[in-house]
Design an enzyme around this catalytic site. Sequence first.
Site, PDB file in Angstrom:
ATOM      1  N   HIS A 182       4.047  -6.525   7.646  1.00 21.48           N
ATOM      2  CA  HIS A 182       3.441  -6.639   8.971  1.00 21.48           C
ATOM      3  C   HIS A 182       2.328  -5.779   9.341  1.00 21.48           C
ATOM      4  O   HIS A 182       2.585  -4.435   8.894  1.00 21.48           O
ATOM      5  CB  HIS A 182       4.542  -6.920  10.056  1.00 21.48           C
ATOM      6  CG  HIS A 182       5.762  -7.607   9.784  1.00 21.48           C
ATOM      7  ND1 HIS A 182       6.875  -7.405   9.036  1.00 21.48           N
ATOM      8  CD2 HIS A 182       5.944  -8.961  10.068  1.00 21.48           C
ATOM      9  CE1 HIS A 182       7.689  -8.204   9.086  1.00 21.48           C
ATOM     10  NE2 HIS A 182       7.125  -9.435   9.984  1.00 21.48           N
ATOM     11  N   ASP A 213       4.321  -2.544  10.336  1.00 17.47           N
ATOM     12  CA  ASP A 213       5.035  -1.816   9.559  1.00 17.47           C
ATOM     13  C   ASP A 213       4.109  -0.644   8.985  1.00 17.47           C
ATOM     14  O   ASP A 213       4.609   0.592   8.656  1.00 17.47           O
ATOM     15  CB  ASP A 213       5.293  -2.723   8.188  1.00 17.47           C
ATOM     16  CG  ASP A 213       6.189  -3.683   8.768  1.00 17.47           C
ATOM     17  OD1 ASP A 213       6.926  -3.628   9.753  1.00 17.47           O
ATOM     18  OD2 ASP A 213       6.160  -4.946   8.095  1.00 17.47           O
ATOM     19  N   MET A 225       0.986 -10.254  -0.036  1.00 18.22           N
ATOM     20  CA  MET A 225       1.223 -11.215   1.311  1.00 18.22           C
ATOM     21  C   MET A 225       1.371 -10.133   2.588  1.00 18.22           C
ATOM     22  O   MET A 225       1.744  -8.886   2.414  1.00 18.22           O
ATOM     23  CB  MET A 225       2.655 -11.779   1.400  1.00 18.22           C
ATOM     24  CG  MET A 225       2.462 -12.659   2.511  1.00 18.22           C
ATOM     25  SD  MET A 225       3.696 -11.777   3.722  1.00 18.22           S
ATOM     26  CE  MET A 225       5.445 -11.989   3.068  1.00 18.22           C
ATOM     27  N   GLU A 260       6.561 -19.959   8.114  1.00 17.25           N
ATOM     28  CA  GLU A 260       7.945 -19.802   7.662  1.00 17.25           C
ATOM     29  C   GLU A 260       8.467 -20.390   9.152  1.00 17.25           C
ATOM     30  O   GLU A 260       8.367 -19.789  10.361  1.00 17.25           O
ATOM     31  CB  GLU A 260       8.103 -18.138   7.521  1.00 17.25           C
ATOM     32  CG  GLU A 260       9.583 -17.829   7.287  1.00 17.25           C
ATOM     33  CD  GLU A 260       9.856 -16.539   7.122  1.00 17.25           C
ATOM     34  OE1 GLU A 260       8.844 -15.876   6.780  1.00 17.25           O
ATOM     35  OE2 GLU A 260      10.785 -15.969   7.166  1.00 17.25           O
ATOM     36  N   LYS A 273      12.333 -21.235  11.066  1.00 13.97           N
ATOM     37  CA  LYS A 273      13.778 -20.555  11.122  1.00 13.97           C
ATOM     38  C   LYS A 273      14.249 -21.393  12.532  1.00 13.97           C
ATOM     39  O   LYS A 273      13.574 -21.574  13.589  1.00 13.97           O
ATOM     40  CB  LYS A 273      13.712 -18.942  11.523  1.00 13.97           C
ATOM     41  CG  LYS A 273      15.223 -18.450  11.857  1.00 13.97           C
ATOM     42  CD  LYS A 273      14.887 -16.839  11.948  1.00 13.97           C
ATOM     43  CE  LYS A 273      16.313 -16.143  11.905  1.00 13.97           C
ATOM     44  NZ  LYS A 273      16.346 -14.633  12.171  1.00 13.97           N
ATOM     45  N   GLU A 293      12.619 -19.617   3.523  1.00 14.27           N
ATOM     46  CA  GLU A 293      13.494 -18.760   3.334  1.00 14.27           C
ATOM     47  C   GLU A 293      14.886 -19.037   3.271  1.00 14.27           C
ATOM     48  O   GLU A 293      15.360 -19.921   4.032  1.00 14.27           O
ATOM     49  CB  GLU A 293      13.571 -17.539   4.589  1.00 14.27           C
ATOM     50  CG  GLU A 293      14.428 -16.439   4.286  1.00 14.27           C
ATOM     51  CD  GLU A 293      14.273 -15.207   5.284  1.00 14.27           C
ATOM     52  OE1 GLU A 293      13.495 -14.860   5.755  1.00 14.27           O
ATOM     53  OE2 GLU A 293      15.381 -15.144   5.887  1.00 14.27           O
ATOM     54  N   HIS A 313      17.073 -18.909   6.155  1.00  9.64           N
ATOM     55  CA  HIS A 313      16.829 -19.598   7.455  1.00  9.64           C
ATOM     56  C   HIS A 313      17.242 -21.243   7.337  1.00  9.64           C
ATOM     57  O   HIS A 313      17.873 -21.950   8.236  1.00  9.64           O
ATOM     58  CB  HIS A 313      15.250 -19.753   7.579  1.00  9.64           C
ATOM     59  CG  HIS A 313      14.868 -18.373   7.936  1.00  9.64           C
ATOM     60  ND1 HIS A 313      13.538 -17.904   8.278  1.00  9.64           N
ATOM     61  CD2 HIS A 313      15.758 -17.077   8.103  1.00  9.64           C
ATOM     62  CE1 HIS A 313      13.652 -16.482   8.646  1.00  9.64           C
ATOM     63  NE2 HIS A 313      14.685 -15.922   8.483  1.00  9.64           N
ATOM     64  N   ASP A 339      10.869 -16.447   0.475  1.00  9.89           N
ATOM     65  CA  ASP A 339      11.675 -15.545   0.950  1.00  9.89           C
ATOM     66  C   ASP A 339      12.956 -15.730   0.452  1.00  9.89           C
ATOM     67  O   ASP A 339      13.638 -16.492   0.733  1.00  9.89           O
ATOM     68  CB  ASP A 339      11.510 -15.560   2.517  1.00  9.89           C
ATOM     69  CG  ASP A 339      10.456 -14.835   3.022  1.00  9.89           C
ATOM     70  OD1 ASP A 339      10.394 -14.534   4.303  1.00  9.89           O
ATOM     71  OD2 ASP A 339       9.582 -14.226   2.371  1.00  9.89           O
ATOM     72  N   ASP A 393      21.426 -14.253  11.295  1.00  9.50           N
ATOM     73  CA  ASP A 393      20.356 -14.349  10.073  1.00  9.50           C
ATOM     74  C   ASP A 393      20.850 -13.050   9.123  1.00  9.50           C
ATOM     75  O   ASP A 393      20.603 -11.638   9.860  1.00  9.50           O
ATOM     76  CB  ASP A 393      19.128 -13.980  10.565  1.00  9.50           C
ATOM     77  CG  ASP A 393      17.848 -14.280   9.392  1.00  9.50           C
ATOM     78  OD1 ASP A 393      16.604 -13.928   9.470  1.00  9.50           O
ATOM     79  OD2 ASP A 393      18.270 -14.150   8.156  1.00  9.50           O
ATOM     80  N   ASP A 414      19.993 -11.975   5.927  1.00  9.14           N
ATOM     81  CA  ASP A 414      19.150 -11.377   5.053  1.00  9.14           C
ATOM     82  C   ASP A 414      19.897 -10.329   4.023  1.00  9.14           C
ATOM     83  O   ASP A 414      19.375  -9.395   3.751  1.00  9.14           O
ATOM     84  CB  ASP A 414      18.103 -10.572   5.728  1.00  9.14           C
ATOM     85  CG  ASP A 414      17.228 -11.443   6.606  1.00  9.14           C
ATOM     86  OD1 ASP A 414      16.431 -10.993   7.703  1.00  9.14           O
ATOM     87  OD2 ASP A 414      17.204 -12.519   6.486  1.00  9.14           O
ATOM     88  N   ASP A 421      12.837 -11.109   1.047  1.00 12.92           N
ATOM     89  CA  ASP A 421      12.939 -10.756   2.531  1.00 12.92           C
ATOM     90  C   ASP A 421      14.460 -10.575   3.119  1.00 12.92           C
ATOM     91  O   ASP A 421      15.154 -11.377   3.351  1.00 12.92           O
ATOM     92  CB  ASP A 421      12.318 -11.829   3.193  1.00 12.92           C
ATOM     93  CG  ASP A 421      12.266 -11.671   4.792  1.00 12.92           C
ATOM     94  OD1 ASP A 421      11.849 -12.331   5.701  1.00 12.92           O
ATOM     95  OD2 ASP A 421      12.340 -10.203   5.097  1.00 12.92           O
TER      96      ASP A 421
HETATM   97  C1  DIG Z   1      11.732 -13.026   8.839  1.00 11.17           C
HETATM   98  O1  DIG Z   1      12.338 -13.810   7.931  1.00 11.17           O
HETATM   99  C2  DIG Z   1      10.260 -13.060   8.765  1.00 11.17           C
HETATM  100  C3  DIG Z   1       9.518 -11.610   8.948  1.00 11.17           C
HETATM  101  O2  DIG Z   1      10.176 -10.479   8.450  1.00 11.17           O
HETATM  102  C4  DIG Z   1       8.034 -11.873   8.347  1.00 11.17           C
HETATM  103  O3  DIG Z   1       7.280 -12.237   9.328  1.00 11.17           O
HETATM  104  C5  DIG Z   1       8.460 -13.010   7.370  1.00 11.17           C
HETATM  105  C6  DIG Z   1       7.771 -12.607   6.105  1.00 11.17           C
HETATM  106  O4  DIG Z   1       8.492 -12.794   5.070  1.00 11.17           O
HETATM  107  N1  DIG Z   1       9.814 -13.391   7.302  1.00 11.17           N
HETATM  108 MN    MN Z   2      11.432 -14.237   6.060  1.00 10.95          MN
HETATM  109 MN    MN Z   3      15.741 -13.951   7.766  1.00  9.53          MN
END
Ligand code: DIG
Ligand code: MN
Ligand code: MN
Length: 405
Positions: A69, A72, A103, A196, A198, A232, A235, A260, A270, A272, A306
């Site tokens: 990002h 970051d 990316m 993406e 969610k 993802e 998600h 992801d 979430d 992750d 991710d």
């Molecule tokens: C969260 O699942 C999102 C953020 O971390 C980011 O914007 C995106 C990129 O992988 N995944």
């Molecule tokens: Mn993600």
């Molecule tokens: Mn996530």
Amino acid sequence: MKNAKNGKHEKQKSGDPFEPTRADRFSFGLWTVGNPGRDPFGEAVRARMEPAYIVRKLAECGAHGVNLHDNDLVPFGASAGERGRIVGAFKAALEDCGMVVPMATTNLFSHPVFKDGAFTANDPKVRAFALQKSMDAIDLGVELGAKLYVFWGGREGSEADACRDPRAALARMREALDFLCEYVREQRYELCFALEAKPNEPRGDIYLATTGHMLHFITTLAHPEMVGVNPEVAHETMAGLSMVHGVAQAMEAGKLFHIDLNAQKIGRYDQDLRFGSEDLKGAFLLVRMLEGTSGTVPYTGPLHFDAHAYRSEDEQGVWDFARGCMRTYKILKARAQEFDRDPEVRGLLREQADAELEPLMQRYSKKNAKALRAASIDPDAIARKGLGYEKLDQLMMEHLLGVRS
Ligand code: DIG
Ligand code: MN
Ligand code: MN
């Protein structure tokens, strides 16, 4: 570690078939391995790591790329001079380690200004600020060599749904993405967008909640050819859906631009988690589809984890996590190759062809409809026939459990 040929860091060949290499296209976000372990109920447990350090460590682990990002790397509100210095140091680390940035994305969720969303916020000044920030972040991503740009609408949602008509939210999201597509075209950037989905968290409900929602939404944009999806695992699982089915639909539509990878227990926030650490069958079937081991066209984009280490871990645990993501992916790829080479599996999977009936169904015509209606089909005989899926799934389990190769 340095390779005499080009001074780039090359992995020592250990002979371990599951050791990741650049060719595997594995990537991690700065925010993933850099996650300090903060959660809603506790402070950070790990010190912040400098981006250049993360690049070096990921290179040592065998990763191919690092994503980010904007904030970051470049702190919110940094001056142009600070930005130049930070980006310069980051580029040097990438060059030194032979790492790439596949990316980039914008943080449109941390600063309180985005508390009501970014592109869908009711306040036009917030939406304008989100566009300003996104154009700057796109410039940064392109400067670092990114060819893909992800939009995760973390705050694009609601709790009090009377606050805005969801149709207004969709219209604003479309306006923002069409605007940014035009920006990329006018700048002649070689960049595609990946949306993406969610279903919730941090908002009570997030608009465009699943990959399926996104696939339709893309068809309503001015430049749908520039836009794909970034599904993802966590998600889709949070939504109670099959990640494999969502990714299959994206692949079939030619819209799987990025992915992801992580793991998730259903019915939780979430998580992750490290790839493959939950729902091993789902992870196996996902890798099988991405790698095309059954003979289908494989996915050739970045394989992005991710995910982040457990809060219980120290820095060593973070690198154990990163290596675990990549090793599990490679082990599952090898298991899927064995599974699809297994003669017993291939026998069970052999398509039931019917040279007479299938052509009749593939295209309507009066003639085909007449012939189809005249076809003699015995539903009771078909109903009595077993399909062998218990045997097939047990074979898959035995490949997964390593007792069959
Ligand atoms: C969260 O699942 C999102 C953020 O971390 C980011 O914007 C995106 C990129 O992988 N995944
Ligand atoms: Mn993600
Ligand atoms: Mn996530």
